[in-house]
Design a protein around this motif. Structure first.
Motif, short mmCIF file in Angstrom:
data_model
loop_
_atom_site.label_atom_id
_atom_site.label_comp_id
_atom_site.label_asym_id
_atom_site.label_seq_id
_atom_site.Cartn_x
_atom_site.Cartn_y
_atom_site.Cartn_z
N PRO A 142 -35.13 -19.41 1.30
CA PRO A 142 -35.04 -17.98 1.00
C PRO A 142 -35.64 -17.15 2.14
O PRO A 142 -36.66 -17.53 2.70
CB PRO A 142 -35.85 -17.81 -0.28
N GLU A 149 -29.47 -10.76 -2.72
CA GLU A 149 -30.02 -11.05 -1.38
C GLU A 149 -29.92 -12.54 -1.07
O GLU A 149 -29.59 -12.92 0.06
CB GLU A 149 -31.47 -10.59 -1.29
N LEU A 164 -42.36 -12.34 -3.46
CA LEU A 164 -40.98 -12.81 -3.32
C LEU A 164 -40.90 -14.31 -3.57
O LEU A 164 -39.94 -14.80 -4.15
CB LEU A 164 -40.44 -12.50 -1.92
N LEU A 212 -40.78 -14.88 -7.24
CA LEU A 212 -39.48 -14.46 -7.75
C LEU A 212 -38.41 -15.49 -7.39
O LEU A 212 -37.62 -15.90 -8.24
CB LEU A 212 -39.13 -13.08 -7.18
N ASP A 213 -38.41 -15.94 -6.15
CA ASP A 213 -37.44 -16.94 -5.70
C ASP A 213 -37.61 -18.25 -6.48
O ASP A 213 -36.62 -18.87 -6.88
CB ASP A 213 -37.58 -17.21 -4.21
N THR A 258 -37.68 -14.07 3.87
CA THR A 258 -38.84 -13.28 3.50
C THR A 258 -38.72 -11.91 4.12
O THR A 258 -38.06 -11.73 5.14
CB THR A 258 -40.15 -13.95 3.96
N ARG A 259 -39.37 -10.96 3.52
CA ARG A 259 -39.37 -9.60 4.05
C ARG A 259 -40.65 -9.38 4.81
O ARG A 259 -41.72 -9.85 4.42
CB ARG A 259 -39.30 -8.58 2.91
N LYS A 286 -31.11 -7.97 -8.06
CA LYS A 286 -31.08 -7.57 -6.64
C LYS A 286 -31.53 -8.72 -5.73
O LYS A 286 -30.97 -8.91 -4.65
CB LYS A 286 -31.93 -6.32 -6.42
N ARG A 287 -32.51 -9.47 -6.18
CA ARG A 287 -32.96 -10.60 -5.37
C ARG A 287 -31.90 -11.69 -5.34
O ARG A 287 -31.68 -12.32 -4.30
CB ARG A 287 -34.29 -11.15 -5.89
#
Length: 89
Positions: A82, A52, A3, A6-7, A84-85, A48-49
């Motif tokens: 951002p 979010e 992530l 990606l971010d 985090t999951r 999708k990100r």
């Protein structure tokens, strides 16, 4: 791909001005190639990100963010980190 990576790719393409989400999706996906395919599946991951990041206040938006060509994003005046999951199920 993480992530964080990606971010970083998404945030590297966003600035203080409004940018079409469709443009940013393709540019961020290109930064992540070959980890992200340059097709609708790869673009969906990035899109999708972005959604979010908008929902959590990391990015500002205008328009319908579900439709990339009809919406825009930018960095907010006061940036947030951002989310985090967690890896738990």
């Amino acid at each position: 791909m993480t992530l964080e990576k990606l971010d970083q790719a998404i945030l590297a393409e966003v600035g203080d001005h409004w940018y079409k989400i469709a443009r940013l999706v393709t540019r961020a996906a290109a930064r992540l190639s070959p980890e992200v395919n340059q097709d609708s599946d790869g673009y969906d991951v990035v899109h999708k990100r972005i959604i979010e990041l908008v929902e959590t206040g990391v990015l500002d938006s205008q328009g319908n963010i579900d439709i990339p060509r009809e919406s825009e994003i930018r960095l907010p005046a006061v940036p947030k980190q951002p989310p985090t999951r967690s890896n738990s199920p």
